[in-house]
Design an enzyme around this catalytic site. Structure first.
Site, short mmCIF file in Angstrom:
data_model
loop_
_atom_site.label_atom_id
_atom_site.label_comp_id
_atom_site.label_asym_id
_atom_site.label_seq_id
_atom_site.Cartn_x
_atom_site.Cartn_y
_atom_site.Cartn_z
N GLY A 1 0.82 -1.21 0.00
CA GLY A 1 0.00 0.00 0.00
C GLY A 1 0.85 1.26 0.00
N PHE B 1 -14.45 0.14 15.79
CA PHE B 1 -13.17 -0.56 15.82
C PHE B 1 -12.51 -0.31 17.15
CE2 PHE B 1 -9.96 -2.76 13.41
CZ PHE B 1 -10.71 -3.31 12.38
N GLN C 1 3.12 -5.33 18.18
CA GLN C 1 1.73 -5.54 18.56
C GLN C 1 1.30 -6.99 18.37
OE1 GLN C 1 -1.73 -3.91 16.09
NE2 GLN C 1 -1.81 -2.76 17.99
N HIS D 1 -1.98 -9.10 18.04
CA HIS D 1 -3.41 -8.94 17.79
C HIS D 1 -4.14 -10.01 18.59
CE1 HIS D 1 -7.23 -8.72 15.75
NE2 HIS D 1 -6.83 -7.68 15.08
N LEU E 1 -5.20 -14.06 10.90
CA LEU E 1 -5.92 -13.02 11.59
C LEU E 1 -7.43 -13.12 11.40
CD1 LEU E 1 -5.03 -10.44 13.16
CD2 LEU E 1 -5.98 -9.25 11.20
N GLU F 1 -10.49 -7.41 13.92
CA GLU F 1 -11.15 -6.74 15.02
C GLU F 1 -12.55 -6.30 14.59
OE1 GLU F 1 -8.19 -4.40 16.90
OE2 GLU F 1 -9.62 -2.79 17.19
N ARG G 1 -5.77 -3.14 21.41
CA ARG G 1 -5.29 -4.50 21.18
C ARG G 1 -4.39 -5.03 22.29
NH1 ARG G 1 -4.34 -4.06 14.68
NH2 ARG G 1 -6.56 -4.10 14.21
N HIS H 1 1.64 -9.32 15.11
CA HIS H 1 0.87 -8.67 14.06
C HIS H 1 1.57 -7.49 13.41
CE1 HIS H 1 -2.69 -7.59 11.89
NE2 HIS H 1 -2.84 -6.44 12.51
N ARG I 1 -0.34 0.40 18.09
CA ARG I 1 -1.12 0.97 17.00
C ARG I 1 -2.59 0.63 17.17
NH1 ARG I 1 -3.22 -1.19 12.26
NH2 ARG I 1 -2.14 -3.17 12.47
C1 FAD Z 1 -3.57 -9.94 8.56
C2 FAD Z 1 -3.42 -8.47 8.71
C3 FAD Z 1 -4.54 -7.66 8.83
C4 FAD Z 1 -4.41 -6.29 8.95
N1 FAD Z 1 -5.54 -5.52 9.05
C5 FAD Z 1 -5.42 -4.19 9.13
C6 FAD Z 1 -6.57 -3.36 9.17
O1 FAD Z 1 -7.69 -3.84 9.15
N2 FAD Z 1 -6.42 -2.04 9.24
C7 FAD Z 1 -5.18 -1.49 9.25
O2 FAD Z 1 -5.10 -0.28 9.28
N3 FAD Z 1 -4.07 -2.23 9.20
C8 FAD Z 1 -4.16 -3.57 9.14
N4 FAD Z 1 -3.03 -4.33 9.09
C9 FAD Z 1 -1.73 -3.71 9.01
C10 FAD Z 1 -1.46 -3.22 7.63
O3 FAD Z 1 -2.13 -4.02 6.69
C11 FAD Z 1 -0.01 -3.26 7.25
O4 FAD Z 1 0.73 -2.70 8.25
C12 FAD Z 1 0.22 -2.44 5.99
O5 FAD Z 1 -0.58 -2.95 4.98
C13 FAD Z 1 1.65 -2.44 5.58
O6 FAD Z 1 1.75 -1.89 4.28
P1 FAD Z 1 3.12 -1.64 3.61
O7 FAD Z 1 2.85 -1.00 2.32
O8 FAD Z 1 3.98 -0.91 4.56
O9 FAD Z 1 3.79 -3.04 3.44
P2 FAD Z 1 3.36 -4.36 2.63
O10 FAD Z 1 1.99 -4.29 2.12
O11 FAD Z 1 3.72 -5.49 3.49
O12 FAD Z 1 4.29 -4.34 1.37
C14 FAD Z 1 5.65 -4.57 1.43
C15 FAD Z 1 6.20 -4.47 0.04
O13 FAD Z 1 7.58 -4.41 0.10
C16 FAD Z 1 8.15 -5.30 -0.79
N5 FAD Z 1 9.44 -5.69 -0.26
C17 FAD Z 1 9.72 -6.21 0.94
N6 FAD Z 1 11.03 -6.43 1.05
C18 FAD Z 1 11.58 -6.06 -0.11
C19 FAD Z 1 12.90 -6.06 -0.64
N7 FAD Z 1 13.92 -6.51 0.08
N8 FAD Z 1 13.11 -5.62 -1.89
C20 FAD Z 1 12.08 -5.18 -2.64
N9 FAD Z 1 10.83 -5.16 -2.20
C21 FAD Z 1 10.58 -5.59 -0.96
C22 FAD Z 1 7.17 -6.41 -0.92
O14 FAD Z 1 7.29 -7.03 -2.17
C23 FAD Z 1 5.86 -5.66 -0.82
O15 FAD Z 1 5.48 -5.22 -2.08
C24 FAD Z 1 -3.14 -5.72 8.98
C25 FAD Z 1 -2.01 -6.52 8.86
C26 FAD Z 1 -2.14 -7.89 8.75
C27 FAD Z 1 -0.92 -8.73 8.67
#
Ligand code: FAD
Ligand code: HEM
Ligand code: SF4
Ligand code: F3S
Ligand code: FES
Lengths: 257, 164, 580, 125
Positions: C15, C116, C236, C238, C248, C251, C282, C349, C390
């Site tokens: 994201g 939430f 954290q 969960h 998961l 919540e 949490r 989590h 968080r």
């Molecule tokens: C099961 C679950 C449910 C959740 N539910 C919620 C929710 O309801 N509401 C909320 O706010 N948050 C929620 N969270 C937390 C939230 O989803 C995550 O913290 C957030 O999506 C992280 O996004 P990000 O873009 O930082 O990382 P990620 O989406 O994890 O993306 C990481 C990216 O980095 C890339 N990457 C990693 N290492 C390397 C590397 N060495 N070289 C190149 N690329 C790399 C991967 O390919 C990937 O594209 C949840 C988390 C989990 C696990």
């Protein structure tokens, strides 16, 4: 308030809580392909001791971690939402992480092969580029005209429900690579691309339906679908893929007349 | 693929087989992938810009529905009510085609079935012929056969002479 | 080796990475390097929702949201950042809607909102409906929508490229070094600006909701290059992960009315959080669950879990609002959530800590300076909007708000600055790493070391911690790091060598585990996700500050963690006792 | 190809395979059928001679087979049309298929005697 509701324990819950069930012997028969070693694929058997409630992905991990580190496959989330590990298990497309050992008859060897119709690069890894190319070709993004409203666009619950099913797609390619037409002719857009076009064609906020329909009216578009339903059976998200394709076909017919 | 060639004797490709892009990694294995019959090319399929495929699709369904009546009727009469091939003879055919109703029935059946079948065969050929040239040949051959059959059949029905 | 040149390079396509890419691609020549196909990123696993004070269903405002965030984070939150996030939340949600995100709707056709954990009306009076959601696949829809918009804007992705090193020259960002999975080739990306958005580190624990691929690569790479890591001791747990598997259950399930029950069927959260009950934050719920288990009220033959009870909710509501998680229960446990409660336990989590940044996403070199041209956003970063714990939904918010900010800032930086020359032999570190692993004659197995690390972390650095368990963990991790030097891989090939990458990922996890436990041992208080039984209260006098951990390399090549601290930014909310 | 690479499709796929096989079969039959019928233009004698050669048990059995093919193709064709045009068609495709098979079995049983009576008489008197 806090009314205890747990007098009646179902058998299913008891079974779930029983913890590790007796381990069983499982043979995993994997179609291996490593062109650095040999230009042709081969079948290799692995003997494992598994809990039948574990996933096929756990079995693959076990092979990789304990027996043969060269085994190669894609995986990430391990619970069916990232779409990395579509593969052919006992002849059918599934996600390895959503398939429990006990559900694929562990009495006999469990066969695992790469999905069909995409170039196999190594072991269970296929080239996903043509798949994503087809996806991109249907313009999978909201198209609107005019000025944006200041707040959100309004959409009734019914309008939202209209395309709910096809928003679930995780682009795992289980459907497209189960489609007999696609095996024979990879030029076909394939069900996944159509599902993602459907998601926008039937979104009341979108104004690009006409363009997308035109693309799918193509020689390699929806008309190649022979309603074999393999896609619907394969979809790990339970999307009614064939139904979505039929809806696109009908939209094309009604718009053209 | 030559299974008995050891990998290190293979030619290093300038382009990777599955993407067509040059890699220059010098890894001979990049020549090898298990390629499907006909992989999707990078370019977006050419837009046909006509409704031909749609019309063909519609025709298959509509003709199919009409054919159910025509063919099942035909079968019923020929094989069941009239007692099968054992009863058929020149006289039988002559008797039937004396009526313009049966003439029309058979004519329509011939045309619809042949067009339906030919279009169906076109789909089948499109699916299985791997090379564009093979496809073209097969389709031409099939098309010619279909046209010939339709014309011949039409001729026979119209110029049929019971007193030949 | 190949060398590429881009204005902006984004590491990660979750994201945060894609939100940044959408902005920076429109303003500078951008490459996105990601070790997974973008839609495989773990953002897609997020279920519950994304909070913003839209006030679509009931009165709400962003200041209440800020308060909840600060309180939820046990006052370790940098309040200026939290204010920005909660204020920009509203636009972030509306932006996503305009990009096409299919939110669930109210009767009036507006974006629907639900309750939430930890989100309240008027500073804790009662739960409020603030979380915008798309059934229970909000993260999936965010990831898809952002990817769709990347397709629309023609973002250039390098899929299955693992970034393994960060290049800093003359004190400025010069680029990154990546390993291409398909071919085994090393690529150097020269860039004016680099944005790290590589996600979390959950795989240092055994029972976790995180993907196999969440191995903290970004944090480890930065740390190895001498940058600090902030607040890594705060992890954290969960409350509701599927028992033993950690998958998961959102919540949102409790937001829809789900109840936690112990073996007597008691709604035990009433005792721990009289007002918010099952919707307390949490850390509070997770501790309550473990307390129940420890006091012998856990369920099942071993009494090692509790139940999430949805049986009183109408099946239609479950089908409409929680279709995915009910399916998880059916698939993985074989039980029917309409009629059976679901066995759950807390699951690792989310890492609150990470690469420290300011509110523009610029990475901090120390407490005061930044590294020019280097940005971080998402779970890899620590802004810090989450403080010590968080709140649910605030991460999806974080990745959108700060992903966007980082993308904009990086593109602007790239527009106004020149390339920094690449250092001498830029790929050297990665080349050595790869070669030494490939040629290692060692005997240790990656899987074995990883398993031991995860078990030690689960046992010693989880919901409840003490000085003794943490010391144990420090010793365990040190021993494992020593053994890691002797690790060997079986796959020596070039193409798709995932064996090699699992080994590298393990190295990253071990570094981060070390930082986590060392930081945790030093923090002799309990705050948010960090609960020390030997120091059960919050100590604002000594510890109202962020931990900053640096890697110190001794002359003999051995390394250690050096801890420093950074003050917390407080604007309007004074620390109070935290009650739910 | 090593064993196991065949895709294990379900009802939908196998019914399509059958539909395709029967379709192709009927196409070739139709081709032959038009040719032989064209003989009526050549001479009644030639036509009758050819038809006479058809009046043996083998051809009679083939006729029954052809009926089977046409009936299946026709009924399944209607099922395909239902899937395409009826909004619930896709949902009930399996039920539709079993109905097709059911009707097909009934029709095949009903036509058994009618079509094969010639052969039955020759063989069993
Ligand atoms: C099961 C679950 C449910 C959740 N539910 C919620 C929710 O309801 N509401 C909320 O706010 N948050 C929620 N969270 C937390 C939230 O989803 C995550 O913290 C957030 O999506 C992280 O996004 P990000 O873009 O930082 O990382 P990620 O989406 O994890 O993306 C990481 C990216 O980095 C890339 N990457 C990693 N290492 C390397 C590397 N060495 N070289 C190149 N690329 C790399 C991967 O390919 C990937 O594209 C949840 C988390 C989990 C696990
Ligand atoms: C009796 C009534 C018939 C009906 C209801 C019918 C129906 C259909 C339908 C609906 C299709 C389209 C299938 C698809 O697109 O997936 C089809 C395909 C086909 N039909 Fe028929 N048909 C009939 C008779 C015939 C006859 C007489 C022939 C032969 C001359 C024939 C040959 C074919 C062929 C070759 C195909 C293509 C099969 C494929 O693509 O898989 N059909 N039929
Ligand atoms: S439609 Fe289903 S099977 Fe096809 S790609 Fe999407 S999720 Fe996978
Ligand atoms: S498998 Fe293929 S033929 Fe149509 S119904 Fe599905 S796309
Ligand atoms: S590993 Fe993510 S879908 Fe299976």
């Amino acid at each position: 308030m806090s009314t205890p509701t747990l007098e009646k324990h179902s058998a299913a819950l008891d079974a779930a809580e029983a913890g590790a069930t007796a381990l069983i012997n499982v043979t995993l028969r994997i179609r291996r392909f490593n062109p650095e070693e040999h230009p042709d694929p081969v079948w290799v058997d692995y003997q494992l001791l598994m809990d039948p409630k574990e996933r096929v992905l756990d079995a693959l991990n076990k092979v990789k971690w304990e027996q043969d580190g060269t085994l190669t496959y894609r995986r990430s989330c391990a619970h069916g939402i990232c779409g990395s590990d579509a593969m052919r298990i006992n002849g059918r497309n599934r996600l390895a992480c959503k398939t429990l050992i006990k559900d694929v008859n562990p009495e006999k060897p469990i066969t695992v092969e790469p999905i069909k119709g995409l170039a196999v690069l190594k072991d269970l890894i296929v080239d996903m580029d043509p798949f994503f190319q087809a996806y991109k070709d249907v313009m999978p993004f909201l198209i609107t005209k005019g000025n944006d409203p200041t707040r959100e666009r309004l959409q009734s619950q019914e309008d939202r429900e209209r395309f709910d099913d096809t928003t679930k797609c995780i682009l795992c390619a289980a459907c497209t690579s189960s489609c007999p037409v696609f095996w024979n002719d990879g030029q076909y857009f394939g069900p996944a691309a159509i599902v993602n076009a459907h998601r926008f064609i039937f979104d009341s906020r979108d104004e690009g339906a006409e363009q997308r329909l035109e693309i799918l009216n193509d020689r390699e578009g929806v008309w190649r679908c022979r309603t074999t339903f393999n896609c619907s059976e394969a979809c790990p998200r339970g999307i009614e893929v064939t139904k979505a394709i039929a809806e696109v076909k009908r939209a094309l017919v009604t718009r053209r007349f | 693929m030559a299974s008995d060639t050891p990998v290190d004797q293979l030619v290093v490709p300038a382009a990777q087989a599955h993407t067509g892009q040059g890699l220059g990694t010098g890894n001979p294995a990049d020549a090898f992938v298990v390629e499907p019959a006909r992989a999707r090319t990078k370019r977006t399929p050419r837009r046909t810009r006509t409704n031909f495929e749609m019309l063909a699709w519609l025709f298959m369904r509509l003709s199919g529905i009409v054919l159910v009546v025509l063919i099942l009727g035909h079968l019923l009469i020929m094989l069941v009510l009239d007692g099968g091939v054992s009863k058929i003879s020149f006289a039988f055919v002559a008797g039937r085609w004396a009526s313009p109703f049966w003439q029309g029935w058979d004519l329509l059946m011939l045309w619809l079935a042949m067009l339906h079948g030919a279009n169906g065969m076109r789909t089948v050929i499109n699916d299985y012929a791997e090379k564009d040239s093979t496809r073209l040949w097969l389709k031409t051959l099939m098309g010619a056969a279909a046209v010939f059959t339709v014309l011949l059949g039409t001729l026979v029905i119209f110029t049929f002479d019971p007193n030949i | 080796m190949q060398i590429h040149q881009y204005d902006t390079v984004i590491v990660g396509a979750g994201g945060a990475g894609m939100r940044a890419a959408i902005e920076s691609t429109q303003r500078s020549r951008t490459a996105v390097l990601t070790k997974l196909y973008p839609t495989r990123s773990h953002t897609g696993a997020a279920q519950g929702g994304m909070c913003a004070a839209l006030a679509n269903v009931e009165e709400d405002n962003w200041e209440w949201h800020t308060f909840d965030t600060v309180k939820g984070g046990d006052y370790l939150v940098d309040q200026d950042a939290a204010e920005i996030m909660c204020k920009e939340a509203i636009d972030a949600v509306i932006d996503l809607e305009k990009m096409g995100l299919p939110f669930s709707r109210t009767d009036q056709g507006r974006i629907d909102q639900r309750r939430f954990g930890g989100h309240s009306r008027n500073h804790g009076e009662a739960p409020v409906r603030r979380s915008c959601y798309a059934a229970d696949r909000t993260g999936h829809m965010i990831l898809q929508t952002l990817f769709q918009n990347c397709v629309k804007h023609g973002v250039e992705f390098f899929n299955e490229f693992y970034v393994l090193d960060l290049l800093i020259n003359e004190g400025r960002t010069a680029g990154v070094v990546a390993y291409e999975l398909a071919t085994g080739e090393i690529h150097v990306f020269q860039a004016k600006a680099v944005v790290f958005a590589s996600g979390g580190t959950g795989k240092m624990f055994k029972v976790t909701s995180n993907a196999h691929t969440l191995t903290g690569d970004g944090q480890a790479v930065a740390y190895r290059r001498g940058l600090p890591l902030e607040d890594m001791e705060f992890f954290q747990f969960h409350p509701t992960g599927i028992w033993r598997m950690g998958i998961l259950l959102t919540e949102g399930a409790r937001g829809e009315g789900g109840i936690l029950r112990n073996k007597d069927g008691e709604r035990f959260m009433e005792r721990y959080a009289p007002v918010m009950k099952d919707l307390a934050s949490r850390d509070v719920c997770s501790r309550a669950i473990y307390s129940e288990i420890r006091e012998g009220r856990g369920c099942g033959p071993d009494g090692d879990h509790v139940y999430l009870d949805l049986t009183h909710l109408p099946p239609e509501q479950l089908d409409a609002k929680l279709p995915d998680i009910t399916e998880f229960a059916r698939t993985y446990l074989g039980i029917e959530p309409y009629t059976d409660p679901i066995p759950i336990q807390p699951t690792a989590h989310y890492g609150m800590g990470g690469i420290p940044t300011n509110v523009e996403g610029e990475v901090l070199l120390n407490n005061t300076e930044v590294v020019p041209g280097l940005y971080a956003a998402g779970e890899v970063a620590c802004v810090s909007v989450h403080g010590a714990n968080r709140l649910g939904t605030n991460s999806l918010l974080d990745i959108n708000v700060f992903g966007r900010r980082a993308g904009l800032a990086a593109a602007e930086f790239a527009a106004n600055n020149e390339f920094v020359p690449l250092p001498e032999d830029p790929a050297a570190l990665v080349q050595n790493l790869v070669d030494s692993l490939r040629e290692s004659p060692g005997t240790e197995s990656v899987a074995q070391l990883r398993k031991e690390m995860q078990e030690s972390m689960d046992a010693n650095a989880s919901v409840y911690r003490t000085g003794d368990t943490l010391k144990q963990a420090v010793a365990d991790i040190a021993a494992l790091r020593e053994r890691y030097k002797n690790v060997a891989i079986q796959d020596k090939g070039e193409r798709f060598n995932t064996d090699l990458l699992e080994a590298i990922e393990l190295g990253n996890l071990l570094d981060l585990a070390e930082v986590t436990v060392v930081s945790a041992l030093a923090r002799e208080e309990s705050r948010g996700g960090h609960y020390r039984e030997d120091f059960p209260t919050r100590d604002d006098v000594k510890f109202m500050q962020h931990t900053m951990a640096y890697r110190e390399e001794a002359a003999d090549g051995s390394t250690s963690v050096r801890l420093d601290y950074k003050p917390v930014v407080q604007t309007r909310y004074q620390p109070m006792e935290r009650k739910y | 190809m090593p064993a196991g690479t065949l895709y294990r499709g379900r009802e939908g796929m196998w019914s399509w395979v059958a539909h395709r096989v029967t379709g192709v079969l009927i196409f070739f039959f139709l081709f032959a059928h038009v040719l032989d019928t064209a003989l009526v233009r050549v001479s009644p004698q030639d036509y009758d001679t050819v038809i006479e050669t058809y009046k043996n048990p083998i051809v009679n059995l083939m006729e029954y087979g052809l009926t089977a093919a046409i009936l299946f193709h026709a009924l399944n064709g209607l099922r395909v049309v239902a899937v395409d045009f009826w909004s619930k068609g896709a949902k009930y495709q399996k039920q539709l298929l079993w109905s097709v098979v059911g009707v097909w079995v009934v029709l095949m049983a009903a036509s058994f005697y009618h079509i094969l009576q010639h052969t039955l008489r020759t063989w069993f008197g």
